[in-house]
Write an enzyme that holds these catalytic residues in place. Structure first.
Site, PDB file in Angstrom:
ATOM      1  CG  HIS A  68      -8.238  -5.811 -26.487  1.00 19.55           C
ATOM      2  ND1 HIS A  68      -8.314  -7.231 -25.763  1.00 19.55           N
ATOM      3  CD2 HIS A  68      -6.980  -5.679 -26.761  1.00 19.55           C
ATOM      4  CE1 HIS A  68      -7.071  -7.547 -25.506  1.00 19.55           C
ATOM      5  NE2 HIS A  68      -6.215  -6.890 -25.899  1.00 19.55           N
ATOM      6  CG  HIS A  70     -13.391  -6.468 -28.996  1.00 16.94           C
ATOM      7  ND1 HIS A  70     -13.327  -7.732 -29.444  1.00 16.94           N
ATOM      8  CD2 HIS A  70     -12.765  -6.339 -28.005  1.00 16.94           C
ATOM      9  CE1 HIS A  70     -12.409  -8.162 -28.678  1.00 16.94           C
ATOM     10  NE2 HIS A  70     -12.109  -7.348 -27.829  1.00 16.94           N
ATOM     11  CG  HIS A  86      -8.378  -6.879 -30.756  1.00 21.24           C
ATOM     12  ND1 HIS A  86      -7.253  -7.168 -30.088  1.00 21.24           N
ATOM     13  CD2 HIS A  86      -9.140  -7.565 -29.882  1.00 21.24           C
ATOM     14  CE1 HIS A  86      -6.946  -7.848 -29.353  1.00 21.24           C
ATOM     15  NE2 HIS A  86      -8.257  -8.180 -28.932  1.00 21.24           N
ATOM     16  CG  HIS A  94      -2.619  -7.913 -30.283  1.00 30.12           C
ATOM     17  ND1 HIS A  94      -3.579  -7.156 -29.970  1.00 30.12           N
ATOM     18  CD2 HIS A  94      -1.901  -8.522 -29.453  1.00 30.12           C
ATOM     19  CE1 HIS A  94      -3.623  -7.206 -28.636  1.00 30.12           C
ATOM     20  NE2 HIS A  94      -2.675  -7.984 -28.285  1.00 30.12           N
ATOM     21  CG  HIS A 103      -5.111  -4.619 -33.447  1.00 33.85           C
ATOM     22  ND1 HIS A 103      -5.741  -5.676 -32.695  1.00 33.85           N
ATOM     23  CD2 HIS A 103      -4.368  -5.082 -34.494  1.00 33.85           C
ATOM     24  CE1 HIS A 103      -5.112  -6.710 -33.505  1.00 33.85           C
ATOM     25  NE2 HIS A 103      -4.544  -6.511 -34.575  1.00 33.85           N
ATOM     26  CG  ASP A 106      -4.054  -3.740 -29.512  1.00 33.80           C
ATOM     27  OD1 ASP A 106      -5.047  -4.964 -29.551  1.00 33.80           O
ATOM     28  OD2 ASP A 106      -3.173  -4.156 -30.409  1.00 33.80           O
ATOM     29  CG  HIS A 144      -9.955 -10.099 -23.164  1.00 35.60           C
ATOM     30  ND1 HIS A 144     -10.758 -10.915 -24.010  1.00 35.60           N
ATOM     31  CD2 HIS A 144      -9.893  -8.856 -23.836  1.00 35.60           C
ATOM     32  CE1 HIS A 144     -10.873 -10.513 -25.318  1.00 35.60           C
ATOM     33  NE2 HIS A 144     -10.430  -9.249 -24.970  1.00 35.60           N
ATOM     34  NE  ARG A 161     -14.085 -11.641 -27.296  1.00 33.80           N
ATOM     35  CZ  ARG A 161     -14.541 -11.308 -28.485  1.00 33.80           C
ATOM     36  NH1 ARG A 161     -15.402 -10.532 -28.718  1.00 33.80           N
ATOM     37  NH2 ARG A 161     -13.502 -11.425 -29.669  1.00 33.80           N
TER      38      ARG A 161
END
Length: 170
Positions: A68, A70, A86, A94, A103, A106, A144, A161
């Protein structure tokens, strides 16, 4: 002679302006504390969208990992949490990158090979490099530990993360 020189100069300027490289950005992914995931991601503006080229290593072999953009370009916390949530300038739920509702941040999941490496190329029409609300320059990029379920709000239940980078214009 002066007219020929002026015409040649004008042609050279036009040719040079059309040969400029397309806008691009990069992120150097560094492991968060206690992890080994690193790599490089490049973003290149193209006519049909932004080409995203991912080269990452150190992932769990044969596993899927959430990926993602952020809100904040800040990896100072050691665990990647300083990047915030995000990137979601449009306030959408999401979801999977390929679906209408997701998002801006995403991205498609990363699927590691047997050696824990990923080389992935895809085009995104959700993100931008130059300007506008979808501009990702200066944002954080996170890998992640776990797969993204693309359902759990607002994060996809992707777990900790494991790698963090800041997207910078190249």
């Amino acid at each position: 002679m002066k007219t020929v020189f002026s015409f040649a100069t004008a042609l050279t300027l036009v040719a040079c302006s059309t040969l400029q490289a397309p806008p691009s950005a990069t992120a150097s992914l560094q492991p968060t504390k206690g992890n080994q995931v690193s790599g490089r991601v490049t973003f290149t503006q193209q006519a049909q969208g932004v080409l995203v080229a991912v080269d990452v290593q150190g992932l769990t072999p044969n596993a899927e990992h959430g990926f993602h953009i952020h809100e904040k370009g800040d990896c100072s916390s050691g665990d990647g949490m300083s990047t915030g949530g995000h990137f979601n300038p449009d306030g959408k739920p999401h979801g999977a990158h390929a679906h209408a509702q997701h998002h801006v941040g995403d991205l498609p999941s990363l699927k590691a090979d047997a050696n824990g490496k990923v080389q992935l190329r895809f085009v995104s029409t959700s993100i931008a490099i130059q300007e506008g609300t979808a501009n990702i320059v200066g944002r954080g990029l996170i890998v992640h530990r776990d797969p993204d379920d693309f359902k759990t709000q607002p994060t996809g239940n992707s777990g900790p993360r494991v790698s963090c980078g800041v997207i910078v214009k190249s």
